[in-house]
Design an enzyme around this catalytic site. Structure first.
Site, PDB file in Angstrom:
ATOM      1  N   ARG A 177       0.833  -1.307   0.081  1.00 58.57           N
ATOM      2  CA  ARG A 177      -0.115   0.160   0.109  1.00 58.57           C
ATOM      3  C   ARG A 177       0.799   1.375  -0.162  1.00 58.57           C
ATOM      4  O   ARG A 177       0.321   2.254   0.697  1.00 58.57           O
ATOM      5  CB  ARG A 177      -1.020  -0.049   1.113  1.00 58.57           C
ATOM      6  CG  ARG A 177      -1.865  -1.144   1.526  1.00 58.57           C
ATOM      7  CD  ARG A 177      -2.921  -1.257   0.126  1.00 58.57           C
ATOM      8  NE  ARG A 177      -3.664  -2.403   0.065  1.00 58.57           N
ATOM      9  CZ  ARG A 177      -3.172  -3.782  -0.405  1.00 58.57           C
ATOM     10  NH1 ARG A 177      -2.255  -3.646  -1.238  1.00 58.57           N
ATOM     11  NH2 ARG A 177      -3.807  -4.853  -0.252  1.00 58.57           N
ATOM     12  N   SER A 227     -11.036  -2.388   3.407  1.00 53.59           N
ATOM     13  CA  SER A 227     -10.057  -2.619   4.623  1.00 53.59           C
ATOM     14  C   SER A 227      -9.960  -1.085   5.202  1.00 53.59           C
ATOM     15  O   SER A 227      -9.240  -0.260   4.719  1.00 53.59           O
ATOM     16  CB  SER A 227      -8.960  -3.143   4.494  1.00 53.59           C
ATOM     17  OG  SER A 227      -9.397  -4.567   3.908  1.00 53.59           O
ATOM     18  N   GLU A 297      -5.589   2.668   6.577  1.00 51.08           N
ATOM     19  CA  GLU A 297      -5.269   2.728   4.959  1.00 51.08           C
ATOM     20  C   GLU A 297      -6.034   3.754   4.251  1.00 51.08           C
ATOM     21  O   GLU A 297      -5.431   4.195   3.216  1.00 51.08           O
ATOM     22  CB  GLU A 297      -5.856   1.161   4.664  1.00 51.08           C
ATOM     23  CG  GLU A 297      -5.284   0.950   3.175  1.00 51.08           C
ATOM     24  CD  GLU A 297      -5.637  -0.570   2.591  1.00 51.08           C
ATOM     25  OE1 GLU A 297      -5.464  -1.441   3.293  1.00 51.08           O
ATOM     26  OE2 GLU A 297      -6.277  -0.730   1.479  1.00 51.08           O
TER      27      GLU A 297
END
Ligand code: FAD
Length: 304
Positions: A177, A227, A297
């Site tokens: 990420r 998420s 995230e």
């Protein structure tokens, strides 16, 4: 702040359809929350993008670039300055043998389907991620063992000096990420992939099977940003949150999903503030109970 004095200039560059004032960000985020952006600009070409960025820079107007808003939590107070949304118009895909060149605004599902139709494999994992290519490259999005970086050969970016450059994927510092675009302030304009040949039917089956797994495990009936937290090393955020008894925990209209504790959902009338406070609460409880620091995230924009 009011940017009406600049609106006519932006309209002359992008046309009426490319400029919106006081645009509710709830309409541009998958959480379906977020107050108005002073200005939203929707360039359809790279030239249009450069020209509006020149004006924004010249006039000291703060701005942020977004794609499909599927990883964003935007303040209920909205955003001061401009949101530059890259989507329609900058969404072409071209395939030449094994080489696929895609523009920033193409939705990942469309990109995945296009490559499968061309007899190429490797992007099936991305067929259920609701972002556009630019956001996915920026985030190095991934799922089911695949990541955007895997078959990428180069990335087309606009750097902080507004120069357009083709950067080899190996120089983009992709990791979980993360990409170099985050530190360098690159705007992603597109990417080139070199994909192996595949069997279209097998690839379709694979994509459909992964999407069925998503429907079974994820709370897709509710607005969310996927998420909420990054995967902590050696663990899963959802498992830790569930172990702390937080499944179903609710603040206002925001809830830790009963179906998948790694997702915070908007049960209908959430404010971004509810989601934000729930993120803080989950972080605090998980740290206290397990000693693990969860990192969001989801990207937060505006004042919280
Ligand atoms: C139901 C659901 C499931 C999801 N599943 C997954 C998953 O399996 N794997 C996964 O990785 N993610 C997943 N996500 C999160 C999200 O879809 C990805 O992070 C996606 O890549 C974000 O793309 P976007 O176009 O929506 O970006 P946005 O949300 O619009 O932006 C995300 C970030 O990228 C920046 N950005 C966007 N476009 C550009 C650009 N062109 N240039 C520079 N910066 C840019 C923005 O400023 C922001 O910081 C899921 C989300 C939802 C709602």
């Amino acid at each position: 702040m009011n940017y009406q004095h600049l609106t006519a200039r932006f309209v002359s560059l992008l046309g009426e359809a490319g400029v919106r004032e006081n645009e509710p960000m709830a309409a541009h985020t998958t959480f379906k929350t977020g107050g108005p952006a002073d200005l939203m600009l929707l360039p359809r070409t790279e030239e249009g993008l450069v020209s509006v960025l020149r004006v924004l820079r010249g006039e000291d107007v703060p701005y942020v670039v977004i794609g499909r808003g599927s990883n964003l939590l935007v303040s209920d107070e909205g955003l001061r300055g401009a949101v530059v949304k890259l989507s329609d118009g900058m969404d072409s895909v071209s395939v030449r043998e094994n080489s696929v060149t895609a523009q920033t605004g193409v939705p990942l599902k469309a990109l995945c389907l296009e490559t499968i139709r061309a007899g190429l494999a490797g992007l099936e994992f991305a067929g259920g991620i609701p972002g556009a290519l630019g956001g996915a490259v920026y985030m190095n999005a991934g799922a089911y063992g695949g990541e955007m970086k895997d078959y990428m050969t180069s990335v087309r970016v606009m750097d902080s000096g507004l120069e357009i450059r083709e950067i080899p994927a190996a120089e983009m510092k992709f990791s979980y990420r993360h990409s170099a675009a985050m530190e360098k302030g690159y705007i992603i304009l597109g990417a080139v992939f070199s994909l192996p040949e595949g069997d279209p039917q097998l690839s379709m089956d694979k994509m459909n099977e992964l999407n069925a797994r998503r429907r079974e495990k994820q709370p897709l009936a509710y607005p969310s940003a996927g998420s909420t937290f990054k995967r902590p090393e050696g663990n899963y955020a959802g498992a830790l949150i569930e172990a702390c008894g937080l499944k179903g925990f609710t603040i206002g209209g925001a809830q830790v999903s009963e179906k998948h504790a790694g997702f915070i959902i908007n049960t209908g009338n959430a404010f971004s503030r509810d989601i934000y406070e729930l993120i803080l609460h989950v972080k605090e409880v998980v740290l206290k109970e397990t000693g693990v620091i969860l990192e969001p995230e989801v990207k937060m924009l505006g004042e919280f």
